[in-house]
Motif scaffolding. Sequence first.
Motif, mmCIF file in Angstrom:
data_model
loop_
_atom_site.group_PDB
_atom_site.id
_atom_site.type_symbol
_atom_site.label_atom_id
_atom_site.label_comp_id
_atom_site.label_asym_id
_atom_site.label_seq_id
_atom_site.Cartn_x
_atom_site.Cartn_y
_atom_site.Cartn_z
ATOM 1 N N VAL A 89 1.931 -2.457 -9.139
ATOM 2 C CA VAL A 89 3.245 -2.871 -9.641
ATOM 3 C C VAL A 89 4.417 -2.231 -8.900
ATOM 4 N N ASP A 90 4.122 -1.349 -7.922
ATOM 5 C CA ASP A 90 5.215 -0.799 -7.114
ATOM 6 C C ASP A 90 4.633 -0.143 -5.856
ATOM 7 N N SER A 91 5.481 -0.065 -4.821
ATOM 8 C CA SER A 91 5.129 0.659 -3.592
ATOM 9 C C SER A 91 6.458 0.983 -2.932
ATOM 10 N N CYS A 92 6.420 1.771 -1.833
ATOM 11 C CA CYS A 92 7.697 2.260 -1.271
ATOM 12 C C CYS A 92 8.518 1.133 -0.656
ATOM 13 N N GLY A 93 7.857 0.097 -0.154
ATOM 14 C CA GLY A 93 8.583 -1.043 0.423
ATOM 15 C C GLY A 93 9.068 -0.797 1.838
ATOM 16 N N GLU A 94 8.831 0.409 2.390
ATOM 17 C CA GLU A 94 9.415 0.754 3.692
ATOM 18 C C GLU A 94 8.403 1.167 4.737
ATOM 19 N N CYS A 95 7.238 1.590 4.318
ATOM 20 C CA CYS A 95 6.282 2.121 5.300
ATOM 21 C C CYS A 95 5.667 0.965 6.095
ATOM 22 N N GLU A 96 4.926 1.332 7.125
ATOM 23 C CA GLU A 96 4.345 0.333 8.017
ATOM 24 C C GLU A 96 3.472 -0.664 7.251
ATOM 25 N N TYR A 97 2.742 -0.185 6.253
ATOM 26 C CA TYR A 97 1.809 -1.063 5.529
ATOM 27 C C TYR A 97 2.546 -1.969 4.543
ATOM 28 N N CYS A 98 3.563 -1.411 3.854
ATOM 29 C CA CYS A 98 4.355 -2.261 2.955
ATOM 30 C C CYS A 98 5.035 -3.366 3.753
ATOM 31 N N ARG A 100 4.076 -4.705 6.387
ATOM 32 C CA ARG A 100 3.060 -5.654 6.845
ATOM 33 C C ARG A 100 2.501 -6.498 5.695
ATOM 34 N N GLY A 101 2.944 -6.193 4.469
ATOM 35 C CA GLY A 101 2.419 -6.924 3.310
ATOM 36 C C GLY A 101 1.083 -6.388 2.836
ATOM 37 N N GLU A 102 0.795 -5.135 3.187
ATOM 38 C CA GLU A 102 -0.458 -4.514 2.712
ATOM 39 C C GLU A 102 -0.100 -3.334 1.823
ATOM 40 N N GLU A 103 0.606 -3.675 0.716
ATOM 41 C CA GLU A 103 1.153 -2.649 -0.168
ATOM 42 C C GLU A 103 0.077 -1.732 -0.720
ATOM 43 N N GLN A 104 -1.168 -2.234 -0.781
ATOM 44 C CA GLN A 104 -2.237 -1.398 -1.346
ATOM 45 C C GLN A 104 -2.456 -0.120 -0.543
ATOM 46 N N PHE A 105 -1.988 -0.108 0.722
ATOM 47 C CA PHE A 105 -2.170 1.075 1.569
ATOM 48 C C PHE A 105 -0.857 1.850 1.761
ATOM 49 N N CYS A 106 0.127 1.602 0.913
ATOM 50 C CA CYS A 106 1.441 2.274 0.985
ATOM 51 C C CYS A 106 1.259 3.782 1.196
ATOM 52 N N THR A 107 1.988 4.331 2.178
ATOM 53 C CA THR A 107 1.798 5.762 2.496
ATOM 54 C C THR A 107 2.375 6.665 1.404
ATOM 55 N N LYS A 108 3.340 6.149 0.620
ATOM 56 C CA LYS A 108 3.860 6.955 -0.492
ATOM 57 C C LYS A 108 2.869 6.956 -1.649
ATOM 58 N N GLY A 109 1.990 5.989 -1.648
ATOM 59 C CA GLY A 109 1.018 5.830 -2.732
ATOM 60 C C GLY A 109 1.426 4.660 -3.606
ATOM 61 N N VAL A 110 0.582 3.650 -3.648
ATOM 62 C CA VAL A 110 0.885 2.463 -4.441
ATOM 63 C C VAL A 110 0.808 2.841 -5.925
ATOM 64 N N VAL A 111 1.642 2.203 -6.744
ATOM 65 C CA VAL A 111 1.583 2.440 -8.200
ATOM 66 C C VAL A 111 0.661 1.384 -8.801
ATOM 67 N N ALA A 112 -0.460 1.834 -9.336
ATOM 68 C CA ALA A 112 -1.421 0.890 -9.913
ATOM 69 C C ALA A 112 -0.903 0.376 -11.257
ATOM 70 N N THR A 113 -1.398 -0.798 -11.641
ATOM 71 C CA THR A 113 -0.909 -1.471 -12.853
ATOM 72 C C THR A 113 -1.215 -0.670 -14.119
ATOM 73 N N TYR A 114 -2.294 0.111 -14.065
ATOM 74 C CA TYR A 114 -2.585 1.015 -15.195
ATOM 75 C C TYR A 114 -3.275 2.252 -14.658
ATOM 76 N N ASN A 115 -3.364 3.289 -15.500
ATOM 77 C CA ASN A 115 -4.054 4.529 -15.101
ATOM 78 C C ASN A 115 -3.415 5.125 -13.854
ATOM 79 N N SER A 116 -2.082 5.078 -13.802
ATOM 80 C CA SER A 116 -1.341 5.528 -12.633
ATOM 81 C C SER A 116 -0.017 6.078 -13.154
ATOM 82 N N LEU A 117 0.711 6.801 -12.307
ATOM 83 C CA LEU A 117 2.063 7.230 -12.680
ATOM 84 C C LEU A 117 3.039 6.455 -11.816
ATOM 85 N N ASP A 118 4.122 5.941 -12.427
ATOM 86 C CA ASP A 118 5.114 5.240 -11.608
ATOM 87 C C ASP A 118 5.984 6.281 -10.895
ATOM 88 N N TYR A 119 6.923 5.822 -10.074
ATOM 89 C CA TYR A 119 7.685 6.777 -9.263
ATOM 90 C C TYR A 119 8.626 7.638 -10.112
#
Length: 345
Positions: A89-98, A100-119
């Motif tokens: 449900v969230d990612s940094c939006g700025e790193c090389e992977y975001c 490229r549309g591969e938010e799952q590999f966000c270098t800041k750490g992708v925010v999972a829909t559950y069992n995760s902490l948001d930013y």
Amino acid sequence: MVQALAVPRAKAPFEQTTIERRALRPNDVLIDIQYCGICHSDIHSAYDEWGGGIFPMVPGHEIAGVVAAVGSNVTKFAVGDRVGVGCFVDSCGECEYCLRGEEQFCTKGVVATYNSLDYDGQPTYGGYSQKIVVKEDFVVRIPDALSLDVAAPLLCAGITTYSPLKKWGAGPGKKVAIVGMGGLGHLAVQFAHAMGAEVTVLSQSLKKKEEALALGADHYYATSDPNTFKTLANQFDLMVNTVSANLDVDAYLSLLRIDGTLVNVGAPANPDTYNVFSLIMHRRSIAGSLVGGLRETQEMLDFAAEHGIVPKIEVIRADQVDEAYERVLRSDVRYRFVIDMSTLS
Ligand code: NAP
Ligand code: ZN
């Protein structure tokens, strides 16, 4: 405050509770959840098999619903739109992977829909609930051809199988094996077939043979029969392993031809082991794949709509989730449980 199903601690039964959803920010969409699929990852998480579980936990990352409100800056969606939310449900939006549309590999750490902490450090709660608030960039559009109940499983099981099949070139002239025919596996069969590959299902028993062939499999073998591993030696270009438990990896690697690849999407809690000679002697590879990015998720939904790819589902009530978990653990699912959220009130 919205109604939700939560596990208070690892392996505890589900309880109906209320959770708070944040007030709409300018780029947020409020979604009335109509259906949520049950992924085996929900079970690994609710049982805390992977460790690091945040409790109470509201699982669910196969979310299908209707937009109920939009923030002031939202441009992509309007009230009434049919939409989906998948595994993050969230990612940094700025790193090389975001980018490229591969938010799952966000270098800041992708925010999972559950069992995760948001930013902001707040725990995220998933789709076993009546409503969710999500940034519009993490929401996808459900094509008209797909009803919301069958669309739900595509948001995780669909993209998790579509993405590696595409990346590793499943297509005409390629022999592809799908290991395990559960939620992910039965979609992998349909995608690989639609991409033009020759598809073989490797399942524990012959029980699902007729259904696998009807979904587009060309061949089907039971892995409980030792002859299977002799008959199919050195055959496959690509094998997608969707199994939630550990396997005899060397036995499966022996089915790959020269330069063949075993891609793992199944995520058992304990390590797998293999003999390196299983790779060396035939220049084989072992790989892994994690869901897929937002652009590819939309592409997958459109592909499913275009090719008539529809998950086979069993719709259940909110008070049947514990029982559904038991059945998934027994491989007694044909092929995805989907919770009707209107039964949570
Ligand atoms: P599922 O519906 O339970 O399907 C798993 C299938 O694996 C079963 O139906 C069964 O198929 C087979 N299986 C189960 N236990 C087995 C055993 N002991 N030995 C051999 N085969 C066995 O689960 P799912 O929702 O498809 O998820 C599968 C796995 O993928 C889970 O580990 C999940 O966490 C993971 N996953 C990963 C990602 C990712 O991004 N990488 C995303 C989603 C899910 P047969 O009856 O046909 O043998
Ligand atoms: Zn999942």
